[in-house]
Design an enzyme around this catalytic site. Structure first.
Site, PDB file in Angstrom:
ATOM      1  N   ASP A  12      32.831  23.118  53.601  1.00 38.45           N
ATOM      2  CA  ASP A  12      34.174  23.193  54.163  1.00 38.45           C
ATOM      3  C   ASP A  12      34.405  24.685  54.482  1.00 38.45           C
ATOM      4  OD1 ASP A  12      36.913  22.508  54.708  1.00 38.45           O
ATOM      5  OD2 ASP A  12      37.390  23.461  52.789  1.00 38.45           O
ATOM      6  N   ASP A  14      37.923  26.477  55.362  1.00 38.50           N
ATOM      7  CA  ASP A  14      39.144  27.065  54.788  1.00 38.50           C
ATOM      8  C   ASP A  14      39.188  26.824  53.271  1.00 38.50           C
ATOM      9  OD1 ASP A  14      40.573  27.896  57.276  1.00 38.50           O
ATOM     10  OD2 ASP A  14      40.511  25.753  57.718  1.00 38.50           O
TER      11      ASP A  14
HETATM   12  C1  BG6 Z   1      41.867  22.617  57.031  1.00 43.20           C
HETATM   13  C2  BG6 Z   1      42.976  23.280  56.265  1.00 43.20           C
HETATM   14  O1  BG6 Z   1      40.663  23.298  56.852  1.00 43.20           O
HETATM   15  O2  BG6 Z   1      42.166  22.589  58.422  1.00 43.20           O
HETATM   16  C3  BG6 Z   1      44.289  22.556  56.544  1.00 43.20           C
HETATM   17  O3  BG6 Z   1      42.692  23.235  54.875  1.00 43.20           O
HETATM   18  C4  BG6 Z   1      44.547  22.522  58.050  1.00 43.20           C
HETATM   19  O4  BG6 Z   1      45.341  23.194  55.857  1.00 43.20           O
HETATM   20  C5  BG6 Z   1      43.375  21.882  58.772  1.00 43.20           C
HETATM   21  O5  BG6 Z   1      45.734  21.765  58.315  1.00 43.20           O
HETATM   22  C6  BG6 Z   1      43.537  21.907  60.290  1.00 43.20           C
HETATM   23  O6  BG6 Z   1      43.417  23.241  60.701  1.00 43.20           O
HETATM   24  P1  BG6 Z   1      43.802  23.818  62.121  1.00 43.20           P
HETATM   25  O7  BG6 Z   1      43.267  25.234  62.090  1.00 43.20           O
HETATM   26  O8  BG6 Z   1      43.109  22.990  63.152  1.00 43.20           O
HETATM   27  O9  BG6 Z   1      45.279  23.740  62.256  1.00 43.20           O
HETATM   28 MG    MG Z   2      39.352  23.606  52.462  1.00 46.43          MG
END
Ligand code: BG6
Ligand code: MG
Length: 215
Positions: A12, A14
């Site tokens: 993963d 984030d």
């Molecule tokens: C995930 C995050 O990796 O990505 C979430 O943990 C986030 O919090 C999701 O909502 C979608 O991310 P993005 O950058 O497309 O808005």
């Molecule tokens: Mg994550």
């Protein structure tokens, strides 16, 4: 115990490779304040690993207003624009030496490495932090139609690497991600918040502990 039969890792992004929580928080907070909705760290905490649309629905639990689908999409896009502005602050120094060295060592041991992220900003984040070249494949929010806990993002990562799901180890900080990995037959390692997830096969406190679980 060591996994002796695995061929690939799916990370993963984030909360595992890069800590963007604070940026997501600031961007959602900016939108919530404008709309007069209470939003704090406890709500932000529930947004880990899930899609933008689902995140906004959770934020709206504290609102008395009804918004149509196009209105919601407009607000989500505004949040994303603000978030992308914050992401411009990222640089290679935001990735720790521990993470770089561990990825490098896993590659040296012959494992394929992929990203499996719900984010549609994943490639931008990897590029800002000079991390793109560490990975053999990137599966992210742009190539899936069902977000975690659906396993699609990890299944696609395995396909991109041309490996069987059973040969993959997923590293995740979100419960939704652990669930996604387990339901497609992958091994799941919990880190950060997911280190207390009872569905995870293993928990680690430090990224470099990955080096202890595979030969
Ligand atoms: C995930 C995050 O990796 O990505 C979430 O943990 C986030 O919090 C999701 O909502 C979608 O991310 P993005 O950058 O497309 O808005
Ligand atoms: Mg994550």
């Amino acid at each position: 115990m060591k996994y002796t039969d695995k061929k690939a890792f799916i990370f993963d992004l984030d909360g595992v490779i890069i800590f963007t929580d604070r940026f997501h928080y600031q961007a959602w907070k900016h939108l919530a304040d404008r709309l007069g909705i209470d939003f704090d760290e406890s709500v932000n905490h529930r947004l880990r690993g899930i899609s933008r649309a689902k995140s906004f629905d959770i934020i709206l639990e504290k609102s008395n207003c009804y918004y149509s689908r196009p209105e919601k999409e407009k607000f989500i896009e505004q949040k994303n624009e603000y978030y992308k502005g914050l992401l411009k602050m990222l640089s290679p120094s935001d990735i720790s030496r521990e993470i770089r060295d561990t990825l490098w060592e896993l590659k040296g041991r012959g494992y394929q490495l992929a990203i499996g992220s719900s984010s549609k900003n994943a490639k931008f984040i990897l590029s800002r932090t000079a991390m793109t070249d560490y990975f053999d494949a990137i599966s992210d929010g742009t190539n899936i139609s069902r977000p975690k806990p659906d396993p699609e993002v990890f299944q696609k990562a395995a396909q991109f690497m041309n490996v069987n799901p059973h040969d993959c180890i997923v590293v995740e900080d979100a419960y939704a991600g652990i669930e996604a990995a387990k339901c497609c037959g992958m091994a799941a390692i919990g880190i950060g918040e997911a280190s207390s997830c009872d569905k995870a096969d293993f928990s680690i406190q430090y990224f470099s502990q990955l080096l202890d679980i595979v030969p």
